[in-house]
Design a protein around this motif. Structure first.
Motif: not given
Ligand code: NAD
Length: 319
Positions: A16-18, A39, A82, A85, A123, A125, A148, A180
């Motif tokens: 994805g983006f990260v 993925d 990474t 959701a 990374a 969340n 991270s 974080h």
């Protein structure tokens, strides 16, 4: 096992983006020989591998890039996770716990089934909790599973202090510790401009400590602000992840605030949380134990308690 010990191989799970921001950063810095992308969305991943590879003639890197599968983790040096959701507008990172615990558990099981024996960087969340999940599920030693943590928060803080005081962020030595997330904090007594105490510097230059506190609040809220403006945050963490992976692959002994398994170094045990640590080819070489004042110790313990409650109530039942 790895056939060519000099070949540096990274597997990225989550394109994805990260993940792709990290991959793009890696392409620009070089230092990785092979990058494998995994993925659940296989078509997108093939497209990402093609798109990234087409930039190679103009990049610093000779990296081989391909869309792959978990078997490719077998001889990887580092697997970066990474996947998961992402925060939506108004959502806290902690609200992602249940869904991302299941995703991180399933990914870690598949990585380990390949025979992987390297270092996992997490990374997704809430990253402190996902690093805990990856550590417990993988069975790898704690030094080889790194979250991270507050690496990005610390970068944001150094950048903002540098802008405020007009000092290069390379010479701003200040950390964000803890989760974080919303219970993170800055131990200001342990912050330096060059080798001068930041607090002394601020007084001498007639600057305002209140402004520094506002800078921290801005950093703590940065993800919410960026997400409300552009739906996601990825370049900052992509660069940070690439930097962390390079520190591992190049055996740097560099210090970053990352999420590390606690075994009493900062009082608490059996959780991952953001602290400064020396990173090298073995992952975490050691935790840097800062001498926190009583106020900062309370903040650290509060951050630990927030994470521990979720580990007990939400994560342990899933694991
Ligand atoms: P994204 O939605 O763009 O990408 C997530 C990717 O994970 C998707 O491609 C999806 O297909 C994939 N995925 C989902 N389940 C999977 C599974 N079981 N196996 C393999 N792949 C799977 O999200 P993003 O913006 O790239 O964010 C990814 C994660 O990183 C989120 O949890 C986000 O909160 C987190 N994040 C962390 C930081 C940090 O500082 N650590 C910063 C920003 C975002």
């Amino acid at each position: 096992m790895k056939k060519n010990l000099d070949l540096k191989k990274v597997v990225l799970v989550g394109t994805g983006f990260v993940g792709m921001s990290m991959a793009y950063s890696m392409l620009n810095t070089g230092g990785v020989d092979e990058l494998v992308l995994i993925d659940v969305d296989k078509e997108k991943t093939i497209g990402e591998a093609m798109d990234l590879s087409h930039g190679l003639p103009y990049a610093q890197s000779k990296m081989k890039i391909k869309a792959g599968d978990y078997i490719d983790c077998k001889d990887a040096d580092v697997v970066v996770i990474t996947a998961g959701a992402a925060q939506k507008e108004g959502q806290t990172r902690l609200e992602l716990t249940a869904i991302n615990t299941k995703i991180t558990k399933s990914i870690t099981e598949q990585v380990m089934a390949s025979g992987f024996d390297g270092i996992i960087v997490v990374a997704g969340n809430p990253v402190d909790l996902m690093a805990y999940v990856a550590h417990k599920v993988s069975g790898l030693p704690a030094n080889r599973v790194i979250g991270s943590g507050t690496i990005l928060d610390t970068a944001r803080l150094r950048y903002a202090i540098g802008e405020y005081l007009n000092i290069s962020s390379a010479n701003v030595h200040a950390y964000i510790l803890g989760e974080h997330g919303d219970t993170s904090f800055v131990p200001w007594m342990n912050a330096y401009i060059g080798t001068k105490s930041l607090m002394e510097y601020v007084v001498e230059h007639k600057e305002n400590m209140d402004e520094l506190h506002k800078i921290y609040i801005g950093v703590q809220q940065a993800a919410y602000e960026i997400i409300s403006r552009k739906k996601a945050t990825y370049y900052g963490i992509g660069l940070s992840l690439n930097r962390l992976v390079q520190a591992i692959l190049n055996d740097e002994d560099s210090i970053f605030t990352v999420s590390v398994y606690q075994q009493g170094e900062y009082i608490e045990e059996d959780l991952y949380i953001g602290v400064p640590a020396v990173i090298n080819r073995n992952g975490i070489r050691e935790i840097i134990n800062l001498n926190l004042n009583n106020n900062d110790k309370k903040k650290f313990l509060h951050s630990c308690a927030t994470l521990k409650e979720i580990i007990d109530n939400e994560i342990k039942p899933i694991l």
